[in-house]
Design an enzyme around this catalytic site. Structure first.
Site, short mmCIF file in Angstrom:
data_model
loop_
_atom_site.label_atom_id
_atom_site.label_comp_id
_atom_site.label_asym_id
_atom_site.label_seq_id
_atom_site.Cartn_x
_atom_site.Cartn_y
_atom_site.Cartn_z
CE LYS A 1 -26.67 -8.13 17.00
NZ LYS A 1 -27.54 -6.98 17.35
CG PHE B 1 -35.01 -2.79 22.04
CD1 PHE B 1 -33.97 -3.68 22.28
CD2 PHE B 1 -34.87 -1.47 22.47
CE1 PHE B 1 -32.81 -3.27 22.93
CE2 PHE B 1 -33.70 -1.05 23.12
CZ PHE B 1 -32.68 -1.97 23.35
NE ARG C 1 -19.35 0.80 20.83
CZ ARG C 1 -20.55 0.26 20.91
NH1 ARG C 1 -20.69 -1.05 20.91
NH2 ARG C 1 -21.63 1.00 20.97
CB THR D 1 -27.20 0.67 17.35
OG1 THR D 1 -26.22 0.74 18.37
CG2 THR D 1 -28.17 -0.47 17.64
CG HIS E 1 -23.26 -7.59 20.40
ND1 HIS E 1 -23.96 -6.61 21.04
CD2 HIS E 1 -22.26 -7.96 21.25
CE1 HIS E 1 -23.43 -6.39 22.24
NE2 HIS E 1 -22.38 -7.20 22.39
P1 CMP Z 1 -26.60 -4.72 19.78
O1 CMP Z 1 -25.38 -3.91 19.54
O2 CMP Z 1 -26.48 -6.20 19.75
O3 CMP Z 1 -27.21 -4.28 21.21
C1 CMP Z 1 -28.59 -4.42 21.52
C2 CMP Z 1 -29.42 -4.80 20.33
O4 CMP Z 1 -30.80 -4.54 20.45
C3 CMP Z 1 -28.99 -3.95 19.15
O5 CMP Z 1 -27.71 -4.31 18.72
C4 CMP Z 1 -30.13 -4.23 18.19
O6 CMP Z 1 -29.98 -5.47 17.51
C5 CMP Z 1 -31.32 -4.38 19.13
N1 CMP Z 1 -32.24 -3.23 19.09
C6 CMP Z 1 -33.48 -3.26 18.60
N2 CMP Z 1 -34.07 -2.08 18.76
C7 CMP Z 1 -33.19 -1.26 19.36
C8 CMP Z 1 -33.24 0.10 19.76
N3 CMP Z 1 -34.32 0.87 19.59
N4 CMP Z 1 -32.14 0.63 20.33
C9 CMP Z 1 -31.02 -0.15 20.52
N5 CMP Z 1 -30.93 -1.46 20.15
C10 CMP Z 1 -32.01 -2.01 19.56
#
Ligand code: CMP
Length: 136
Positions: free
Chosen positions: A9, A57, A85, A91, A115
């Site tokens: 990212k 978000f 993962r 996350t 991601h």
């Molecule tokens: P990613 O695994 O790319 O999937 C969704 C993305 O949303 C996550 O990683 C974060 O970069 C972003 N994100 C921001 N806020 C949240 C949140 N509260 N819960 C989950 N994902 C979030």
């Protein structure tokens, strides 16, 4: 062998962590079978994260994902989705296990550096989103 998608990212490309992340992936014995660097448009970022439509978000996520270059790549390994993962961690970097990529370099729940696809089904969709002629 199974395949999955990882995206480096903008927070990580900005901090020159592309090589570091790739090194971690290779040390964990993922095979990189496709990789590129691009700058997503807002439309592309929204389409990629369509599953998060309606989440509070999403707008900030799209803004972040278009703020700099990203590096999507297709990775191969036995049980690739689950293995990746585990390697990247939760996350939210604050909740990620010690030793995971997000624990090590993630900034916050949005700027979490990478991601990783969350299922074989989504891996197939996400690989097709970025790469032509690269199957699962
Ligand atoms: P990613 O695994 O790319 O999937 C969704 C993305 O949303 C996550 O990683 C974060 O970069 C972003 N994100 C921001 N806020 C949240 C949140 N509260 N819960 C989950 N994902 C979030």
């Amino acid at each position: 062998m199974n395949r999955t998608l990882l995206i480096i990212k903008p927070d990580a490309t900005e901090r020159d962590l592309i090589g570091h992340i790739i090194s971690r992936l290779e040390k964990a014995r993922f095979k990189i079978v496709a990789v590129k660097m691009l700058h997503l448009t807002g439309q592309q970022a929204r389409a990629f994260y369509a599953v998060h439509e309606g989440k509070p978000f999403l707008d900030a996520l799209v803004e972040f994902m278009t703020s700099g270059p990203v590096v999507p790549m297709v990775l191969e390994k036995d049980g690739a989705v689950a293995a990746l993962r585990t390697l990247v961690g939760a996350t939210d970097p604050a909740k990620a296990e010690c030793g995971t990529v997000r624990y090590e370099i993630g900034v916050d729940i949005q700027k979490n550096s990478v991601h990783a696809s969350d299922s074989d089904e989504n891996a197939a969709k996400e690989i097709a989103f970025f790469f032509d002629n690269v199957g699962v």
